[in-house]
Write a protein that holds these residues in place. Structure first.
Motif: not given
Length: 530
Positions: A204, A83, A316
């Motif tokens: 994550n 991540y 993200s």
């Protein structure tokens, strides 16, 4: 297309297009080995007569703890880097890469998406290579490569060079999620899988938090290079180092793990018998490829991968820009990601805790439950007044709850796919959907709509409402399929009552089909989890 030569029992004749199952009771492990051809690699552990098949609960608990220590730390740390790696461009954006490379128009969005084009192109080849090679070593090599190519991004001079390297990095990362799921299904029972997936996926959230801390530290480096270059160099070097560690220490399967005794290997495999999904098979079986391609369940999971990751593709890559739009400085923006990551980890742990304590077959309901905060957060970001910075920040944090839902979706996938080649293809297809969602997501965030991005917020709302509808539909269809199989095998009578004799016969027949590398469609002993 059964791998067992014995004819099926009369009660299990072909019905409604289903092949005859291979549910033949075989009394001894040696007999199983003789009857099953081209089956699972686990069969080699039972070639001798010195294993009685009994599982001591104390020994099993001790072995599971050992397996957890052998597997979970490697996957968790790897997933944290996974991540962090995906968000390096987001941090580079606030550290000046847009200005330094003179990115224009939608070029930043393309850089966000082109990573997944590399992932998309290489998804099927990497999954087939994963079946051919030792999965632990193959994963470690790819992690090293994605770190290496991330470091090279510090040397780029323009959009084209960065785009090429991001596409290559995406290809190197294409094996990550599928290999984690394959490894989890190799080592854990279907009951244990949601918890273990949740534990490594929790990284994550830690990755987001750690990425914020690293971003803050890197932003304070006063060196000869621009801050965004240090971001690529430092994160890339750490990823590459971890890849080397995984090559050296991550075991490839319960059958070949060097730090397990022979009895521990047998116990590790024996306890997976009820999964009916096997451990590993190195032979590519074309019929299983076609079965996966024409299986409606796989396509539903593919669509779930798309709609679940359209929001992820946006958040993200634009999350730091959304937070910076609240009026925070660059360095404070990096720090504000830390509680977001921590909340994601907490929500994942809560979701797997709730799922583990509910009766079986509630995974879809729990997944829907943890989508609701995300829908509420997206509505808040879309409709709260821009001056309401505290409310909008809370709504931004709520958007992390989809991660908890996606953990349970992954556990539904691993639990409901049998046949090693079919597992490989199914994993590839769901992550084609993941790629498609992540490619599309950034393009809903229009530069001219910054920092509120109303179109991006609507993309989240619509995607998650579609995801809820798909999960409820999948649950109903899998429930109906299980009842259909119960009727075929005579377990569920016409009056709706369970035939205890037929149920006991099926339980005995699980031995014959556990490691025969049958698909979930071939093996009518298989029952779906939803």
């Amino acid at each position: 297309m059964s791998a067992i030569e014995n004819p099926p029992v009369p009660a299990q004749e072909i019905q409604n297009g289903y092949p005859k199952p291979s549910a033949v009771h075989l009394d001894a492990p040696c007999e199983k080995l003789e009857k099953i051809h081209n089956g699972d690699t686990a069969l080699a552990l039972f070639a001798s007569d010195d294993w009685d098949g009994n599982i001591d609960p104390t020994a099993e608990r001790r072995l599971v703890r050992k397996i957890d220590l052998m597997i979970l730390p490697f996957l968790a740390v790897c997933y944290a880097f996974y991540y962090i790696d995906k968000t390096t461009l987001s941090y580079a954006a606030i550290f000046g890469i847009v200005e330094d490379l003179n990115l224009q128009g939608t070029q930043y969005s393309w850089l966000s998406s082109i990573f997944y084009f590399g992932f998309l192109v290489w998804a099927f080849p990497t999954n087939f290579l994963m079946q051919r090679f030792a999965v632990g070593k193959y994963l470690g090599v790819n992690i090293f490569l994605w770190g290496f190519f991330l470091m090279l991004q510090a040397a780029v001079k323009n959009f084209t060079q960065l785009a090429v390297l991001r596409a290559i990095s995406g290809a190197a990362e294409a094996c990550s999620d599928p290999s984690f799921m394959l490894i989890t299904s190799m080592w854990y029972t279907r009951r244990e899988q949601p918890i273990r997936i949740g534990l490594w996926y929790t990284a994550n959230g830690f990755g987001i938090a750690l990425g914020g801390l690293l971003g803050y530290g890197i932003g304070n480096i006063k060196g000869a290079l621009a801050s965004w270059k240090y971001e690529f160099l430092i994160i890339g070097a750490l990823c590459a180092l971890w890849g080397l560690i995984m090559i050296a220490f991550l075991p490839d399967s319960p059958v070949t793990a060097s730090n397990l005794t022979q009895d521990e290997k047998r116990l590790a495999v024996e306890r997976l018998r009820d999964n009916q999904t096997g451990v590993e098979n190195k032979t590519l079986k074309p019929y299983q490829v076609w079965e996966a391609i024409f299986d409606w369940k796989v396509w539903m999971l593919f669509i779930l991968g798309v709609v679940a990751n359209i929001p992820n593709g946006g958040i993200s890559n634009f999350g730091t820009l959304i937070i910076k739009g609240f009026g925070f400085s660059t360095l404070i923006t990096t720090v504000m990601q830390i509680p977001y990551g921590a909340l994601i980890s907490i929500l994942i742990l809560i979701s797997i805790w709730i799922n583990d304590r509910l009766p079986p077959n509630n995974r879809c309901y729990v997944a829907v439950l943890f989508l609701l905060p995300n829908v509420a957060g997206a509505f808040g970001l879309g409709f709260l007044h821009p001056d309401n910075k505290v409310g909008r920040l809370i709504c931004y944090y709520l958007t992390g709850s989809y991660n908890a839902s996606f953990v349970l979706i992954l556990s539904i996938l691993t639990a409901n796919t049998a046949g090693h080649t079919k597992k490989v293809v199914t994993n590839a297809m769901i992550f084609l959907g993941v790629c498609a969602g992540n490619i599309a997501g950034p393009f809903f965030y229009k530069t001219e709509q910054a920092p509120t991005y109303p179109l991006g917020m609507w993309s989240m709302i619509v995607s998650h409402l579609a995801e809820i509808a798909l999960l409820l539909s999948l649950r109903f269809l899998l429930w109906r399929e299980n009842r259909h199989r119960d009727r075929i095998q005579g377990i569920l009578r016409d009056d709706g009552q369970v035939d205890a004799h037929a149920a006991a016969a099926r339980q005995r027949d699980l031995d014959a089909t556990a490691f025969s590398d049958l698909t979930d469609k071939e093996n009518l002993n298989f029952r779906y989890i939803y």
